[in-house]
Design an enzyme around this catalytic site. Structure first.
Site, short mmCIF file in Angstrom:
data_model
loop_
_atom_site.label_atom_id
_atom_site.label_comp_id
_atom_site.label_asym_id
_atom_site.label_seq_id
_atom_site.Cartn_x
_atom_site.Cartn_y
_atom_site.Cartn_z
N ASP A 189 0.89 -1.15 0.00
CA ASP A 189 0.00 0.00 0.00
C ASP A 189 0.93 1.20 0.00
O ASP A 189 1.86 1.27 0.81
CB ASP A 189 -0.94 0.02 1.20
CG ASP A 189 -2.11 0.97 0.98
OD1 ASP A 189 -2.68 0.96 -0.12
OD2 ASP A 189 -2.43 1.74 1.89
N SER A 190 0.70 2.07 -0.94
CA SER A 190 1.61 3.20 -1.13
C SER A 190 0.83 4.49 -1.25
O SER A 190 -0.36 4.47 -1.58
CB SER A 190 2.43 3.00 -2.42
OG SER A 190 3.14 1.80 -2.37
N GLY A 214 0.49 8.56 -11.33
CA GLY A 214 0.13 9.12 -10.03
C GLY A 214 0.65 10.54 -9.88
O GLY A 214 0.49 11.39 -10.76
#
Length: 192
Positions: A69-70, A153
């Protein structure tokens, strides 16, 4: 060859994990090979969400699983967007809208220090009482405008101070050597 299920359907992430784990003679199998749905990310931290995702994969496949999870933390915004990085604008995966919202919140703010965070969790089985955990961090600053066309992102607004370039302005090869995910993967590889 040992097999580990990756709790992701992201093609870029699958490629990155596959290449790194191949060096340890470990085969990465994406959760999509098993028709495993994404776990609900109901944790309050990156590591909680990584553990939830890994356990979900192990439960549905019966195999060891790894998950990450980033996200991005902006210090002057009390860590926002944090665990909500992918859905910061309200729509999951809309990078452009997420960036626009973040830049708008930072208007007039000179404190643009930030970091990318990657939390990794590896479980041998669904009920593994001692998951193997690792963190990776990449420190930087948030730009005032988008620059560069590589990556995804928040890469086009994340400045690497040592290079004075955004992550989107460097090659994927160079990014994969220094990224928060690369750092976390290096740490977890030493523990497996």
């Amino acid at each position: 060859m040992k097999e580990i299920v990756l709790a992701s359907s992201n093609k870029g992430k699958i490629r990155e994990f596959t290449n790194i784990f191949k060096q340890k003679n470990i085969k990465i199998l994406p959760q999509t090979d098993f028709n495993v749905s994404d776990a609900d990310e109901i944790g309050l931290s990156f590591i909680e969400n990584a553990i939830l995702k890994a356990r979900n994969c192990a439960k549905h496949t019966g195999l060891p699983a790894i998950a990450d999870d980033s996200g991005l933390e902006v210090f002057s915004l009390n860590g926002e967007p944090g665990i909500y990085s992918a859905r910061y604008s309200g729509e999951h995966g809309n990078d452009k809208a997420n960036i626009q919202k973040l830049l708008a919140k930072l208007t007039g703010n000179d404190n643009r220090n930030a970091r990318f965070v990657c939390a990794l969790a590896y479980v041998k089985h669904e009920f593994d009482p001692a998951p193997i955990l690792a963190y990776g961090f990449l420190e930087g600053k948030i730009a005032h405008k988008i620059s560069g066309s590589n990556g995804f992102g928040y890469d086009p607004i994340f400045i690497l101070p040592q290079l004075q370039k955004t992550l989107a302005e460097i090659s994927e090869t160079d990014k994969n050597k220094i990224s928060h995910r690369a750092i976390a993967l290096d740490k977890i590889m030493q523990l497996l």
